[in-house]
Design an enzyme around this catalytic site. Structure first.
Site, PDB file in Angstrom:
ATOM      1  N   LYS A   1      34.462 159.262  45.619  1.00 14.96           N
ATOM      2  CA  LYS A   1      34.757 158.327  44.534  1.00 14.96           C
ATOM      3  C   LYS A   1      33.741 158.425  43.403  1.00 14.96           C
ATOM      4  CE  LYS A   1      36.272 153.562  43.846  1.00 14.96           C
ATOM      5  NZ  LYS A   1      36.732 152.345  44.538  1.00 14.96           N
TER       6      LYS A   1
ATOM      7  N   ARG B   1      42.347 160.234  56.536  1.00 17.42           N
ATOM      8  CA  ARG B   1      41.844 160.237  57.900  1.00 17.42           C
ATOM      9  C   ARG B   1      42.982 160.561  58.863  1.00 17.42           C
ATOM     10  NH1 ARG B   1      38.026 154.815  57.654  1.00 17.42           N
ATOM     11  NH2 ARG B   1      36.571 155.640  56.104  1.00 17.42           N
TER      12      ARG B   1
ATOM     13  N   ARG C   1      38.288 146.543  43.800  1.00 16.14           N
ATOM     14  CA  ARG C   1      39.553 146.043  44.341  1.00 16.14           C
ATOM     15  C   ARG C   1      39.337 145.424  45.725  1.00 16.14           C
ATOM     16  NH1 ARG C   1      43.153 149.838  45.755  1.00 16.14           N
ATOM     17  NH2 ARG C   1      44.962 148.479  45.544  1.00 16.14           N
TER      18      ARG C   1
END
Length: 314
Positions: A181, A312, A116
């Site tokens: 991921k 974060r 993406r």
């Protein structure tokens, strides 16, 4: 033989575990030692570690579970294109014409794999699964609401049938394990009624790869290597996608909401949603019937159709 064919033939030969000297390979393929050396270097550029001992020659330290087109075709009901070295499986289908809905392009190595937002998808040879499916929507491209949600759910559920547990989902289209991921999905439109669904799933990649900026992992961390048969996994994923996409066209995202929320890695957690320069902070509450992300902020429960989740700051 073409250059890529020679490289593949050399790779398959040395992947059997034996050592092959430069001279033996030169005689075997009827090309000069210099050309053999160039082909070896080209194979290494695919992300393959080929060892060399002066007294013995070249050897592949680990075996490669090569994709088997004949086997895969025998167990799926749709067309398959296996192209070992390709720029991008998505791009191949985007550029193809007169192909049937459900056609799959699968590869051993992508030279220009992408994710993406134009990001690079690192695709070393024979380590992972890279494949794309062409799909024609009966109701047109506008009906593809929340499709990436559906694809992500399907992949996790297929992995569970292989005994792989603990894989979670990150909105809108990532799979993760322990916040790292594991897989990504890229959906691109072909025209007003067709699209291409690209899937990259890390299987055996276990060392640092240049070009990957975010934390990542592979299924080898989750499952025993002996249980990771790339061909069987590819077959199961292709068949599940083909079946579930038909179901999705009848029922939309609605029938997948509960399945997604049960697998949502951030459900009930504080998150930051990044939309361009904007940051939305709140508690993640899964998805709605359109596949939009629900976040409870100081303004109440809000939904978002774009953006990227970040932890974060928490």
């Amino acid at each position: 033989m073409k250059n890529i064919e020679i490289k593949l033939a050399i790779l398959k030969l040395i992947s059997k575990g034996s050592f092959f000297s430069m001279r033996a390979l030169s005689i075997r393929f009827d090309i000069s030692p210099t050309e053999i050396q160039k082909h070896i270097e080209g194979i290494r550029e695919w992300g393959i570690n080929i060892s060399y001992l002066k007294e013995k020659g070249y050897q592949l330290p680990e075996t490669i579970d090569f994709l088997n087109a004949r086997l895969i075709r025998s167990k799926i009901g749709n067309s398959l294109k296996l192209i070992p070295i390709i720029d991008s499986t998505n791009q191949y289908l985007l550029d193809s014409s007169s192909i049937k809905s459900g056609t799959v392009c699968i590869s051993e190595h992508q030279t220009k794999g992408r994710g993406r937002r134009g990001r690079k998808w690192v695709s070393p040879f024979g380590k992972n699964l890279y494949f794309s499916m062409y799909w024609k929507l009966n109701s047109g491209i506008d009906s593809a609401v929340g499709l990436s949600i559906v694809i992500a759910v399907i992949i996790v559920e297929v992995l569970s049938t292989f005994g792989i547990k603990g894989v979670k989902l990150k909105w809108p289209n990532d799979l993760c394990y322990k916040d790292r991921k594991l897989a990504g999905i890229l959906i691109e439109s072909v025209n007003k009624e067709s699209l291409v669904i690209g899937i990259g799933l890390n299987l055996l990649m276990n060392s640092t790869k240049e070009g990957i900026s975010s934390p990542w992992t592979s299924l080898i961390e989750v499952a025993d290597r002996s249980s990771l048969d790339r061909n069987e996994l590819a077959i199961a994923l292709i068949n599940a996608l083909y079946s579930e996409l038909k179901y999705y066209e009848l029922h939309g995202v609605r029938k997948f909401i509960k399945r997604w929320n049960q697998l949502d890695n951030y459900f009930g957690k504080k998150v930051i949603l990044l939309i361009g320069e904007n940051k939305i902070e709140g508690i993640e509450h899964g998805i709605n019937e359109k596949g939009a992300l629900l976040i409870k902020t100081s303004k109440g429960l809000e939904n978002y159709i774009s953006g990227e989740i970040s932890l974060r700051g928490y």
